[in-house]
Design an enzyme around this catalytic site. Structure first.
Site, PDB file in Angstrom:
ATOM      1  N   CYS A  25     -13.016  -0.448   7.086  1.00  0.00           N
ATOM      2  CA  CYS A  25     -12.882  -1.864   6.760  1.00  0.00           C
ATOM      3  C   CYS A  25     -14.083  -2.200   5.891  1.00  0.00           C
ATOM      4  O   CYS A  25     -15.142  -2.537   6.388  1.00  0.00           O
ATOM      5  CB  CYS A  25     -12.810  -2.735   7.997  1.00  0.00           C
TER       6      CYS A  25
ATOM      7  N   HIS B   5      -3.999  -1.150   2.982  1.00  0.00           N
ATOM      8  CA  HIS B   5      -4.970  -1.609   3.981  1.00  0.00           C
ATOM      9  C   HIS B   5      -4.646  -3.052   4.348  1.00  0.00           C
ATOM     10  O   HIS B   5      -4.146  -3.814   3.526  1.00  0.00           O
ATOM     11  CB  HIS B   5      -6.392  -1.510   3.426  1.00  0.00           C
TER      12      HIS B   5
ATOM     13  N   ASN C 239      -6.948   0.492   7.657  1.00  0.00           N
ATOM     14  CA  ASN C 239      -5.615   0.989   7.371  1.00  0.00           C
ATOM     15  C   ASN C 239      -4.577   0.194   8.160  1.00  0.00           C
ATOM     16  O   ASN C 239      -4.840  -0.264   9.273  1.00  0.00           O
ATOM     17  CB  ASN C 239      -5.515   2.459   7.786  1.00  0.00           C
TER      18      ASN C 239
ATOM     19  N   ARG D 117      -7.889  11.731  10.107  1.00  0.00           N
ATOM     20  CA  ARG D 117      -8.830  11.954   9.012  1.00  0.00           C
ATOM     21  C   ARG D 117      -9.394  10.618   8.503  1.00  0.00           C
ATOM     22  O   ARG D 117     -10.523  10.248   8.819  1.00  0.00           O
ATOM     23  CB  ARG D 117      -8.132  12.724   7.863  1.00  0.00           C
ATOM     24  N   ASP D 118      -8.597   9.871   7.781  1.00  0.00           N
ATOM     25  CA  ASP D 118      -9.049   8.624   7.167  1.00  0.00           C
ATOM     26  C   ASP D 118      -9.479   7.612   8.231  1.00  0.00           C
ATOM     27  O   ASP D 118     -10.419   6.839   8.033  1.00  0.00           O
ATOM     28  CB  ASP D 118      -7.900   8.045   6.321  1.00  0.00           C
TER      29      ASP D 118
ATOM     30  N   HIS E 152      -0.067   3.505   0.112  1.00  0.00           N
ATOM     31  CA  HIS E 152      -1.145   3.483   1.105  1.00  0.00           C
ATOM     32  C   HIS E 152      -1.783   2.089   1.098  1.00  0.00           C
ATOM     33  O   HIS E 152      -2.472   1.732   0.149  1.00  0.00           O
ATOM     34  CB  HIS E 152      -2.166   4.575   0.735  1.00  0.00           C
TER      35      HIS E 152
END
Lengths: 298, 298
Positions: A239, A208, A248, A16-17, A206
């Site tokens: 990004c 990055h 991620n 998904r992400d 979560h």
């Protein structure tokens, strides 16, 4: 002495992400292959698609096909930003739904054209309904540390927003360093605060990797008692700044660090890399996680 | 609570450990420009060259010119692997000399054709002489965690080798995760042990980013009381395994994390990036640190 858990749950957000931010439309069958091979690698929780308008996110236009055809293994989250998406997800019998809101007003406004308060007003009755129907609700809290427009976010503001969700009965909070700017001290500090103030909700971190600090932040969050982490196979995903910079944090790199530290994830790194190898021909972006590079050299 | 220092010393190894592993011979004047611009960026300790045979390391053939022409600012280390190199360095009035040895016998043998014991037998009288002459001696301990041939290294073996150097009177130990395999728990554990057992030596941690864990290892080492770190501008340097994978952890990424956590380094990230921008045309490798990518997008 370090205080670390024995076991960690990885929530895979790649399908998904991750894919949502790729440049080429991936054929549905390849997405399903990707999801199934990740299941085979031991992933037990996964964001599989998003019920957003195809007008805004063409990559997720096949959400119905994905949900209809995916093997129902483990916990599968679908993202739904609004009432329409949620109703569609429910009509397909989704059992776990992710909603999202930014702590930063400006970010939320630019992202979904509502202030944070407006978002909460919209989501409040929806979440109440979902909980009545026994749906697992995951609330994704973006810009929990920094906003690209507003700068640093007060931990108290993140806590206050998280608390609203907890009061509504959500099951999980996925608290995100959306622009990859948080440092380990801030991660330790915010997650210690959330752990202490909100003991009765699943807390997920979560991160990055925009500034290379994601694994350091995970290590710091472990020390704050966090044992659930979002990650994306191959580091696929947004990004916001840097071409070629990872978005991620990569599942296989997180799993490697955790397993090396003796923390069980149940995930097979080689199988994750194999699933990425099959996906790579359909991507414009080159997968550049550390573990994937090592895998390719075997 | 996290236990972190207020200040950290960065030992820049780019001009030596970094450039030594690049594929093109860099003109001496460009190396000097690089060193001087890093000094201008606030670097106070630096490995500037290596007195090795040009036959083995052609990139370092200009060591005499480097030492003769460099601005004498801050502490400057020259690496010297043997008696010949050390005599040459001394004849040029070097005040700080780095020697190296691997904890792993196999690695040491493959690297400099001596077992670890043979290396120590060679180095023992040399170090004694250096200390008599008041030279600062930095001992670089490679394969302190893992060896590419032997696998995991016992912390007790690393400690024993370090202790030998301390007993000889060396001033600093640079303890290296040569193949970028150590995890944060191992870093915390080994450096806690060394701190406790060897309180009277400068302890420096040297991490490689091969598996993306360097910043996490630095964060863990800070918690073990370490406040000196080797790093290489641009992440230049040896990548024993992975093409495209970074070798040494990048100075600018380390400094960013530290400064964001409120730990002072005295180093200007923008100036480090600027010095890399001037070096890039002379390199075959593309500089790919997170901070340099962000810098390029400005």
């Amino acid at each position: 002495m370090l205080n670390l858990p024995n076991q960690v749950t990885i929530i895979e957000v790649g399908p998904r992400d991750g894919l949502q931010n790729t440049q080429h439309i991936i054929p549905t069958i390849q997405k399903l292959n990707f999801i199934h091979s990740l299941q085979d690698a031991g992933i037990k929780e996964m964001e599989i698609t998003s019920f957003v308008s195809p007008k805004w996110v063409p990559q997720m236009a096949d959400h119905t096909d994905i949900v209809m055809n995916v093997n129902k293994i483990g916990k599968q989250y679908v993202l739904a930003p609004n009432e329409i998406g949620i109703q569609k997800a429910l009509s397909l019998n989704s059992k776990a739904i992710a909603v999202f809101v930014g702590v930063s007003n400006t970010f939320n406004k630019k992202n979904i054209n509502q202030t944070t308060l407006e978002s909460m007003n919209t989501l409040t009755p929806i979440i109440k309904d979902l909980k009545k129907e026994g749906v697992f609700v995951r609330a994704c809290i973006s810009t929990a540390f920094y906003c690209p427009y507003e700068g640093g976010i007060f931990p108290e503001d993140t806590l206050a927003l998280c608390r609203q969700f907890v009061d509504l009965g959500v099951d999980e909070l996925s608290v995100a360093d959306t622009i990859g700017m948080a440092n380990p001290v801030e991660s330790y500090s915010l997650f210690s605060l959330l752990k202490q103030e909100l003991p009765n909700v699943l807390l997920t971190a979560h991160f990055h990797d925009t500034r290379q600090m994601a694994l350091a932040n995970i290590f710091a969050s472990l020390q704050a008692g966090i044992n659930r982490f979002d990650s994306s196979a191959g580091g696929l995903g947004g990004c916001p700044f840097a071409k070629g910079a990872t978005g991620n944090v990569a599942t296989e790199d997180v799993v490697f660090m955790l397993e090396q530290m003796g923390i069980q994830t149940g995930i097979d790194i080689q199988k994750v890399c194999k699933s990425l190898k099959h996906l790579q021909p359909f991507l414009k972006e080159e997968i550049s996680s550390a573990q994937y590079k090592l895998y390719q050299q075997r």
